[in-house]
Design a protein around this motif. Structure first.
Motif, PDB file in Angstrom:
ATOM      1  N   ASP A 252      88.264   2.818   8.937  1.00 48.53           N
ATOM      2  CA  ASP A 252      88.907   4.045   8.604  1.00 48.53           C
ATOM      3  C   ASP A 252      90.042   3.937   7.623  1.00 48.53           C
ATOM      4  O   ASP A 252      90.654   5.080   7.142  1.00 48.53           O
ATOM      5  N   LEU A 253      90.124   2.840   7.035  1.00 50.55           N
ATOM      6  CA  LEU A 253      91.219   2.580   5.988  1.00 50.55           C
ATOM      7  C   LEU A 253      90.876   3.178   4.762  1.00 50.55           C
ATOM      8  O   LEU A 253      89.462   3.411   4.296  1.00 50.55           O
ATOM      9  N   LYS A 254      91.795   3.991   4.260  1.00 49.17           N
ATOM     10  CA  LYS A 254      91.628   4.608   2.658  1.00 49.17           C
ATOM     11  C   LYS A 254      91.210   3.662   1.798  1.00 49.17           C
ATOM     12  O   LYS A 254      90.208   3.898   0.801  1.00 49.17           O
ATOM     13  N   ASP A 255      91.890   2.586   1.487  1.00 53.79           N
ATOM     14  CA  ASP A 255      91.686   1.570   0.358  1.00 53.79           C
ATOM     15  C   ASP A 255      90.318   0.879   0.447  1.00 53.79           C
ATOM     16  O   ASP A 255      89.777   0.659   1.800  1.00 53.79           O
ATOM     17  N   GLY A 256      89.737   0.568  -0.553  1.00 49.86           N
ATOM     18  CA  GLY A 256      88.550  -0.559  -0.637  1.00 49.86           C
ATOM     19  C   GLY A 256      87.248   0.181  -0.260  1.00 49.86           C
ATOM     20  O   GLY A 256      87.164   1.382   0.186  1.00 49.86           O
ATOM     21  N   ARG A 257      86.149  -0.395  -0.952  1.00 49.07           N
ATOM     22  CA  ARG A 257      84.905   0.352  -0.766  1.00 49.07           C
ATOM     23  C   ARG A 257      84.341   0.144   0.458  1.00 49.07           C
ATOM     24  O   ARG A 257      83.292   0.822   1.116  1.00 49.07           O
ATOM     25  N   PHE A 258      84.949  -1.077   1.286  1.00 46.79           N
ATOM     26  CA  PHE A 258      84.126  -1.085   2.697  1.00 46.79           C
ATOM     27  C   PHE A 258      85.207  -2.099   3.256  1.00 46.79           C
ATOM     28  O   PHE A 258      86.259  -2.733   2.529  1.00 46.79           O
ATOM     29  N   SER A 259      84.954  -2.411   4.523  1.00 52.74           N
ATOM     30  CA  SER A 259      85.909  -3.396   5.133  1.00 52.74           C
ATOM     31  C   SER A 259      85.101  -4.703   5.856  1.00 52.74           C
ATOM     32  O   SER A 259      84.136  -4.476   6.220  1.00 52.74           O
ATOM     33  N   LEU A 260      85.991  -5.750   5.857  1.00 53.94           N
ATOM     34  CA  LEU A 260      85.226  -7.015   6.402  1.00 53.94           C
ATOM     35  C   LEU A 260      86.129  -7.521   7.594  1.00 53.94           C
ATOM     36  O   LEU A 260      87.381  -7.530   7.245  1.00 53.94           O
ATOM     37  N   PHE A 261      85.498  -7.968   8.677  1.00 49.46           N
ATOM     38  CA  PHE A 261      86.323  -8.580   9.588  1.00 49.46           C
ATOM     39  C   PHE A 261      85.494  -9.789   9.808  1.00 49.46           C
ATOM     40  O   PHE A 261      84.278 -10.141  10.236  1.00 49.46           O
ATOM     41  N   LEU A 262      86.228 -10.709   9.775  1.00 51.95           N
ATOM     42  CA  LEU A 262      85.581 -12.398  10.186  1.00 51.95           C
ATOM     43  C   LEU A 262      86.198 -12.680  11.343  1.00 51.95           C
ATOM     44  O   LEU A 262      87.386 -12.933  11.874  1.00 51.95           O
ATOM     45  N   ILE A 263      84.975 -13.290  12.170  1.00 53.91           N
ATOM     46  CA  ILE A 263      85.362 -13.948  13.440  1.00 53.91           C
ATOM     47  C   ILE A 263      84.971 -15.555  13.548  1.00 53.91           C
ATOM     48  O   ILE A 263      83.773 -15.839  13.204  1.00 53.91           O
ATOM     49  N   GLU A 264      86.035 -16.093  13.891  1.00 47.42           N
ATOM     50  CA  GLU A 264      85.499 -17.523  13.953  1.00 47.42           C
ATOM     51  C   GLU A 264      85.005 -17.883  15.340  1.00 47.42           C
ATOM     52  O   GLU A 264      85.898 -18.018  16.262  1.00 47.42           O
ATOM     53  N   GLU A 265      83.649 -18.091  15.579  1.00 51.60           N
ATOM     54  CA  GLU A 265      83.112 -18.013  16.855  1.00 51.60           C
ATOM     55  C   GLU A 265      83.281 -19.516  17.473  1.00 51.60           C
ATOM     56  O   GLU A 265      83.447 -19.647  18.475  1.00 51.60           O
ATOM     57  N   SER A 266      82.951 -20.385  16.504  1.00 52.65           N
ATOM     58  CA  SER A 266      83.263 -21.738  16.923  1.00 52.65           C
ATOM     59  C   SER A 266      83.637 -22.633  15.807  1.00 52.65           C
ATOM     60  O   SER A 266      83.540 -22.059  14.529  1.00 52.65           O
ATOM     61  N   GLN A 267      83.901 -23.836  15.878  1.00 52.46           N
ATOM     62  CA  GLN A 267      84.196 -24.519  14.617  1.00 52.46           C
ATOM     63  C   GLN A 267      83.080 -24.640  13.357  1.00 52.46           C
ATOM     64  O   GLN A 267      82.009 -24.963  13.892  1.00 52.46           O
ATOM     65  N   GLY A 268      83.342 -24.030  12.443  1.00 48.56           N
ATOM     66  CA  GLY A 268      82.299 -23.812  11.428  1.00 48.56           C
ATOM     67  C   GLY A 268      81.357 -23.022  11.692  1.00 48.56           C
ATOM     68  O   GLY A 268      80.526 -22.492  10.542  1.00 48.56           O
ATOM     69  N   LYS A 269      81.510 -21.919  12.532  1.00 49.09           N
ATOM     70  CA  LYS A 269      80.435 -20.842  12.755  1.00 49.09           C
ATOM     71  C   LYS A 269      81.383 -19.503  12.631  1.00 49.09           C
ATOM     72  O   LYS A 269      82.154 -19.246  13.371  1.00 49.09           O
ATOM     73  N   ILE A 270      80.855 -18.616  11.456  1.00 45.67           N
ATOM     74  CA  ILE A 270      81.747 -17.579  11.421  1.00 45.67           C
ATOM     75  C   ILE A 270      80.795 -16.517  11.746  1.00 45.67           C
ATOM     76  O   ILE A 270      79.605 -16.492  11.005  1.00 45.67           O
TER      77      ILE A 270
END
Ligand code: MN
Length: 320
Positions: A252-270
């Motif tokens: 719902d953010l006004k800025d940007g063409r899209f949004s990205l959310f990154l989750i570190e599931e475990s060490q080295g796994k995103i």
């Protein structure tokens, strides 16, 4: 793969002696709803079956009728037919070893994602559908299978969730489908909204605060992003599934063409979640596919081996 007719699909199902039905890892309401509804159908037509999701069903989705009969343990033996629901890409079934062991088992698909790597032999892949649950609704109608309240409830959950309670679609058909289910079975969308969206934990909201305070705008590639590290969760005794609802707010953010959310599931796994909106005209499914993921136009995801930083660089590069 050419789409099959509903009658052809029914024949394939009736012919099979036993069926392994499966949905994608990290299941959402449509995944659980469609798999559960399909399970009730198989039970009614007395077809031996096994319902599988290779990752755990979140507590928050166990209110869906039939969700508790979904197993997470890999079956050892061979089935006559596999049926994949709502999965988008074959790897998201988490069944690579099973496919290697039994390459001869045919795969039937019910999916509304873009046709990409479903790897199915027959079935329906049609992005005009709002949800896998809506595909199943049409299937049951076409073969004159009488659904009961449990099936109706599970299907309604999937359609409501995948259309964002009709905020992500201009198509009247899913609305008409839910209307008829509500009228016929007395299902209450308000109750479903409460179960899906009204269960945010206080601790989760605090983590949300931390995520929001990190928000950044990558101006060069024009997207908004934030991230979550393992220690954010462990500090508050939370699981990643406690934050699923929070993620969708980034769109719902006004800025940007899209949004990205990154989750570190475990060490080295995103794990990356991408969100957009119809008015932003940016197809996040296309972007996700370029980096090995998949999804819908406005909600997609991918997995990445590396760090949060390297995942960010990848998205910046392929979205430019
Ligand atoms: Mn879906």
């Amino acid at each position: 793969m050419k789409n099959s007719s509903f009658k052809e699909i029914e024949k394939i199902i009736l012919k099979a002696k036993n069926i392994l039905a499966i949905t994608h890892q990290g299941p959402d309401p449509d995944a659980v709803g469609s798999l559960a509804a399909f399970g009730f159908y198989l039970k009614k037509i007395k077809k031996p079956h096994y319902l599988l999701c290779t990752s755990v069903i979140p507590e928050s989705l166990k209110f869906i009728p039939g969700a508790k009969s979904i197993k997470s343990k890999h079956p050892k033996h061979k089935f006559d037919l596999m049926t994949g629901l709502d999965y988008g890409t074959k790897i998201l079934l988490g069944m690579d070893n099973y496919f290697k062991k039994y390459p001869e088992i045919p795969l039937l698909v019910f999916d509304h994602h873009l046709s990409t790597n479903q790897g199915a032999n027959f079935g329906i892949v049609n992005p005009k559908y709002s949800s896998a649950c809506e595909v199943l609704y049409d299937y049951f109608n076409a073969i004159s299978f009488k659904i009961d309240r449990q099936i109706a409830y599970a299907l309604t959950v999937g359609i409501l969730a995948d259309t964002g309670f009709f905020r992500y679609t201009n198509n009247p058909k899913p609305l008409e489908t839910v209307l008829s289910l509500v009228k016929q079975f007395g299902i209450k969308p308000v109750e479903i909204d409460n179960k899906l969206n009204g269960q945010v934990k206080t601790e989760a909201l605090k983590v949300y605060g931390a995520i929001l305070s990190r928000l950044k705008h990558n101006h060069k590639s024009d997207f908004i992003y934030s991230w979550l590290k393992r220690k954010d969760l462990s500090k508050h005794h939370l699981a990643t599934s406690d934050l699923t609802d929070i993620v969708s707010q980034l769109k719902d953010l006004k800025d940007g063409r899209f949004s990205l959310f990154l989750i570190e599931e475990s060490q080295g796994k995103i794990r990356g979640r991408l969100r957009s909106r119809p008015d932003k005209k940016f197809n996040v499914a296309e972007l996700a596919e370029k980096i090995g993921g998949g999804g819908h136009r406005y909600a997609a995801g991918f997995r990445h081996k590396g760090s949060i930083d390297s995942a960010l660089k990848l998205v910046a590069k392929y979205s430019r």
